[in-house]
Design an enzyme around this catalytic site. Structure first.
Site, PDB file in Angstrom:
ATOM      1  N   ARG A  86      38.298  59.901  37.885  1.00  0.00           N
ATOM      2  CA  ARG A  86      39.202  59.066  38.628  1.00  0.00           C
ATOM      3  C   ARG A  86      38.768  59.458  40.185  1.00  0.00           C
ATOM      4  O   ARG A  86      39.207  60.559  40.527  1.00  0.00           O
ATOM      5  CB  ARG A  86      40.535  58.953  38.523  1.00  0.00           C
ATOM      6  CG  ARG A  86      41.483  58.018  39.299  1.00  0.00           C
ATOM      7  CD  ARG A  86      42.737  58.354  38.895  1.00  0.00           C
ATOM      8  NE  ARG A  86      43.686  57.446  39.562  1.00  0.00           N
ATOM      9  CZ  ARG A  86      44.836  57.681  40.428  1.00  0.00           C
ATOM     10  NH1 ARG A  86      44.617  58.992  40.670  1.00  0.00           N
ATOM     11  NH2 ARG A  86      45.470  57.082  41.141  1.00  0.00           N
TER      12      ARG A  86
ATOM     13  N   ASN B  49      46.660  53.763  44.730  1.00  0.00           N
ATOM     14  CA  ASN B  49      47.159  54.939  44.363  1.00  0.00           C
ATOM     15  C   ASN B  49      48.870  54.939  44.705  1.00  0.00           C
ATOM     16  O   ASN B  49      49.153  54.848  45.903  1.00  0.00           O
ATOM     17  CB  ASN B  49      46.515  56.308  45.005  1.00  0.00           C
ATOM     18  CG  ASN B  49      47.188  57.502  44.344  1.00  0.00           C
ATOM     19  OD1 ASN B  49      47.048  57.826  43.298  1.00  0.00           O
ATOM     20  ND2 ASN B  49      47.920  58.355  45.175  1.00  0.00           N
ATOM     21  N   GLU B  50      49.685  55.159  43.932  1.00  0.00           N
ATOM     22  CA  GLU B  50      51.284  55.539  43.910  1.00  0.00           C
ATOM     23  C   GLU B  50      51.825  54.431  45.015  1.00  0.00           C
ATOM     24  O   GLU B  50      52.117  55.001  46.508  1.00  0.00           O
ATOM     25  CB  GLU B  50      51.509  56.961  44.443  1.00  0.00           C
ATOM     26  CG  GLU B  50      50.977  57.884  43.232  1.00  0.00           C
ATOM     27  CD  GLU B  50      51.148  59.074  43.531  1.00  0.00           C
ATOM     28  OE1 GLU B  50      51.627  59.756  44.650  1.00  0.00           O
ATOM     29  OE2 GLU B  50      50.607  60.098  42.661  1.00  0.00           O
TER      30      GLU B  50
ATOM     31  N   HIS C  11      52.026  58.416  36.746  1.00  0.00           N
ATOM     32  CA  HIS C  11      51.598  60.034  37.088  1.00  0.00           C
ATOM     33  C   HIS C  11      52.843  60.890  36.735  1.00  0.00           C
ATOM     34  O   HIS C  11      53.894  60.565  37.018  1.00  0.00           O
ATOM     35  CB  HIS C  11      51.518  60.015  38.479  1.00  0.00           C
ATOM     36  CG  HIS C  11      50.199  59.475  39.039  1.00  0.00           C
ATOM     37  ND1 HIS C  11      50.023  59.169  40.407  1.00  0.00           N
ATOM     38  CD2 HIS C  11      49.262  58.534  38.212  1.00  0.00           C
ATOM     39  CE1 HIS C  11      48.756  58.465  40.266  1.00  0.00           C
ATOM     40  NE2 HIS C  11      48.416  58.059  39.158  1.00  0.00           N
TER      41      HIS C  11
ATOM     42  N   TYR D  55      54.476  64.420  37.107  1.00  0.00           N
ATOM     43  CA  TYR D  55      54.854  65.805  37.463  1.00  0.00           C
ATOM     44  C   TYR D  55      56.117  66.262  36.956  1.00  0.00           C
ATOM     45  O   TYR D  55      56.605  66.197  36.090  1.00  0.00           O
ATOM     46  CB  TYR D  55      54.516  65.706  38.901  1.00  0.00           C
ATOM     47  CG  TYR D  55      52.918  65.432  39.361  1.00  0.00           C
ATOM     48  CD1 TYR D  55      52.158  66.415  39.327  1.00  0.00           C
ATOM     49  CD2 TYR D  55      52.662  64.186  39.777  1.00  0.00           C
ATOM     50  CE1 TYR D  55      50.881  66.126  39.375  1.00  0.00           C
ATOM     51  CE2 TYR D  55      51.260  63.909  40.225  1.00  0.00           C
ATOM     52  CZ  TYR D  55      50.003  64.914  39.849  1.00  0.00           C
ATOM     53  OH  TYR D  55      49.038  64.629  40.137  1.00  0.00           O
TER      54      TYR D  55
ATOM     55  N   GLU E   6      47.347  60.749  36.383  1.00  0.00           N
ATOM     56  CA  GLU E   6      47.537  62.145  37.051  1.00  0.00           C
ATOM     57  C   GLU E   6      48.592  62.926  36.503  1.00  0.00           C
ATOM     58  O   GLU E   6      49.766  62.678  35.960  1.00  0.00           O
ATOM     59  CB  GLU E   6      47.929  62.127  38.785  1.00  0.00           C
ATOM     60  CG  GLU E   6      46.790  61.482  39.547  1.00  0.00           C
ATOM     61  CD  GLU E   6      47.421  61.677  41.019  1.00  0.00           C
ATOM     62  OE1 GLU E   6      48.477  62.353  41.256  1.00  0.00           O
ATOM     63  OE2 GLU E   6      46.873  60.862  41.818  1.00  0.00           O
TER      64      GLU E   6
ATOM     65  N   TRP F 220      45.046  66.107  37.556  1.00  0.00           N
ATOM     66  CA  TRP F 220      44.710  66.220  39.072  1.00  0.00           C
ATOM     67  C   TRP F 220      44.821  67.879  39.304  1.00  0.00           C
ATOM     68  O   TRP F 220      45.449  68.596  39.036  1.00  0.00           O
ATOM     69  CB  TRP F 220      45.816  65.577  39.648  1.00  0.00           C
ATOM     70  CG  TRP F 220      45.746  65.832  41.179  1.00  0.00           C
ATOM     71  CD1 TRP F 220      45.633  66.929  42.239  1.00  0.00           C
ATOM     72  CD2 TRP F 220      45.391  64.612  42.203  1.00  0.00           C
ATOM     73  NE1 TRP F 220      45.483  66.670  43.349  1.00  0.00           N
ATOM     74  CE2 TRP F 220      45.171  65.036  43.205  1.00  0.00           C
ATOM     75  CE3 TRP F 220      44.846  63.300  41.776  1.00  0.00           C
ATOM     76  CZ2 TRP F 220      44.577  64.357  44.466  1.00  0.00           C
ATOM     77  CZ3 TRP F 220      44.066  62.795  42.943  1.00  0.00           C
ATOM     78  CH2 TRP F 220      44.450  63.286  44.173  1.00  0.00           C
TER      79      TRP F 220
END
Length: 451
Positions: free
Chosen positions: A82, A159-160, A226, A228, A255, A284
């Site tokens: 990516r 992205n995001e 993503h 996290y 990610e 990531w």
């Protein structure tokens, strides 16, 4: 990548939203010229199931590192990369020629290329972020680098695209962005990131995914979560991914890391759940992180020989890339192995020898591609120089020389070449007279083709 802390506690959010998905719309036709979605799965141009096992690389900030980074990422066993691009909003624009070069390098390394526009990161909360409409403008401006690459490239629109402010606009803005790209003739699989800095703690993407997919006339949308700090327990990881899988809605973990400033994500649960459900993931990131999150570097200072603990986990651990990645069949393999009719024993290989000659001295960049259907461990490469060349030094491998004959063995970090994967090393030498590339190579005593 998210760099700020979520505004609301995870447990409260998980309890607050438990809506079920609507039925999945009809799948895209199976004769798609490129990647496409069918029954909630990502299929490549040969209608083969493709599960991403890859890495993020920050091309827009480190363009001079990309060529070697992609080689090294492939050598570690990944099947996807990516690639972070700048649209000219927050970061310098990567123009058409640059995007075309990135695509070419991905294909050269037999990596599926996910191109993402990074300037939308945290829109509505990050002051310099641009809306999805600007990301669409960018994709249309580099359209010439994309059209015709549908077999190798997925377009990650932005992205995001929302932070923790005004994120309810995500659904309509995403539908509009998809519509504009389709109307302009982009037929790629479109990847759409969740709001809330990619983590969708509000479940905005989760609860509207079926409607977004239905809005695409091609039904060719892949959803990107993503993971996290919001995903710090196995239950949270499993609940989110299983809701998509149960509803036949395609999703990828675009990610994730092994730690983060907003909490400690459960990377073991992410990887094991993704593997059990056949869902793709991309860690990531390769290297170059700053602003206090340097711990997210998979390798230190772009040196493939210096894996971080996170890198060791992602590449070599349980459910990791080396154990689970299969190359896309668009590169000539049917299931992550060799072409039909190709040699299947250990030693089937292609060698690229790139010579930089300065008269009395030279460098050579050598790439070995494993075209067999099994990993090659503890490989040995042999070749003979055509003249009076002498190896003075070598990196990412070891060399012994007797007359014109050279014998190469791996370092510990280049010891294994996965099926369909590559390993690269370089050497410096001195020469007198004519200096040409060796005419033949053998790997584990079997002849290689040259490229």
């Amino acid at each position: 990548m998210r760099r700020t802390r979520a505004a609301v506690a995870t447990g409260t959010l998980l309890a607050a939203c438990a809506g079920l998905f609507a039925a999945t719309p009809a799948a895209q036709a199976a004769d798609s010229p490129g990647f496409h979605i069918q029954d909630g799965r990502l299929l490549d141009a040969n209608n083969k199931d493709f599960v991403m096992r890859g890495v993020n690389h920050a091309h827009t900030w480190y363009p001079d590192k990309t060529d070697q980074a992609l080689k090294d990422i492939k050598a570690k066993g990944a099947n996807t990369v990516r690639v972070v691009l700048g649209t000219g909003g927050q970061w310098t624009k990567n123009d058409t020629a640059d995007v075309a070069q990135v695509v070419s390098e991905c294909k050269e390394n037999r990596l599926i290329c996910v191109l993402e526009a990074h300037d939308t990161t945290g829109y509505g909360e990050a002051g310099a972020a641009v809306p999805l409409s600007k990301a669409v403008d960018y994709w249309l401006s580099v359209k010439d680098a994309l059209v015709g690459q549908e077999k190798y490239v997925l377009v990650n629109i932005g992205n995001e695209p929302y932070g923790n402010t005004n994120y309810t606009a995500w659904t309509d803005d995403t539908k509009t962005a998809i519509g504009r790209l389709r109307a302009a003739g982009l037929d790629h699989t479109l990847m759409v990131d969740a709001p809330n800095w990619g983590q969708d703690w509000s479940f905005t993407m989760r609860d509207n995914a079926s409607g977004v997919l239905a809005s695409d006339p091609d039904r060719n949308v892949l959803f990107d979560i993503h993971m996290y700090g919001v995903y710090d327990t196995p239950a949270e990881v499993s609940d989110y991914l299983n809701r998509f899988a149960t509803a036949d809605l395609p999703i990828v973990v675009g990610e994730f890391g092994d730690m983060h400033s907003d909490g400690n994500p459960d990377e073991d649960a992410i990887m094991s759940t993704a593997q059990s459900l056949g869902i793709g993931y991309m860690g990531w990131s390769w290297s170059g992180n700053g602003s206090g999150v340097e711990y997210l570097d998979l390798v230190q200072n772009f040196d493939a020989s210096r894996l971080s603990d996170w890198g060791k986990r992602l590449f070599d651990g349980a459910d990791g890339i080396k154990a689970t990645a299969k190359e896309s069949s668009v590169f000539g393999s049917t299931d992550g192995g060799t072409d039909p009719g190709e040699e299947t024993g250990a030693g089937a290989c292609t060698v690229t020898y790139r010579l930089s000659d300065w008269g009395s001295s030279f460098n050579a960049d050598v790439t070995i591609r494993n075209t067999s259907n099994q990993a090659l461990d503890g490989w040995k490469l042999d070749f003979s120089f055509s003249g009076q060349q002498k190896v003075n030094s070598i990196w990412n491998a070891k060399a012994t020389q007797s007359g014109a004959d050279v014998h190469i063995t791996p370092e510990s970090w280049t010891d294994s070449i996965p099926s369909g994967g590559t390993v690269s090393f370089g050497l410096n030498g001195s020469s007198t007279g004519t200096n040409a590339a060796p005419s033949s190579f053998t790997l584990d005593s079997k002849s290689c083709t040259t490229a």
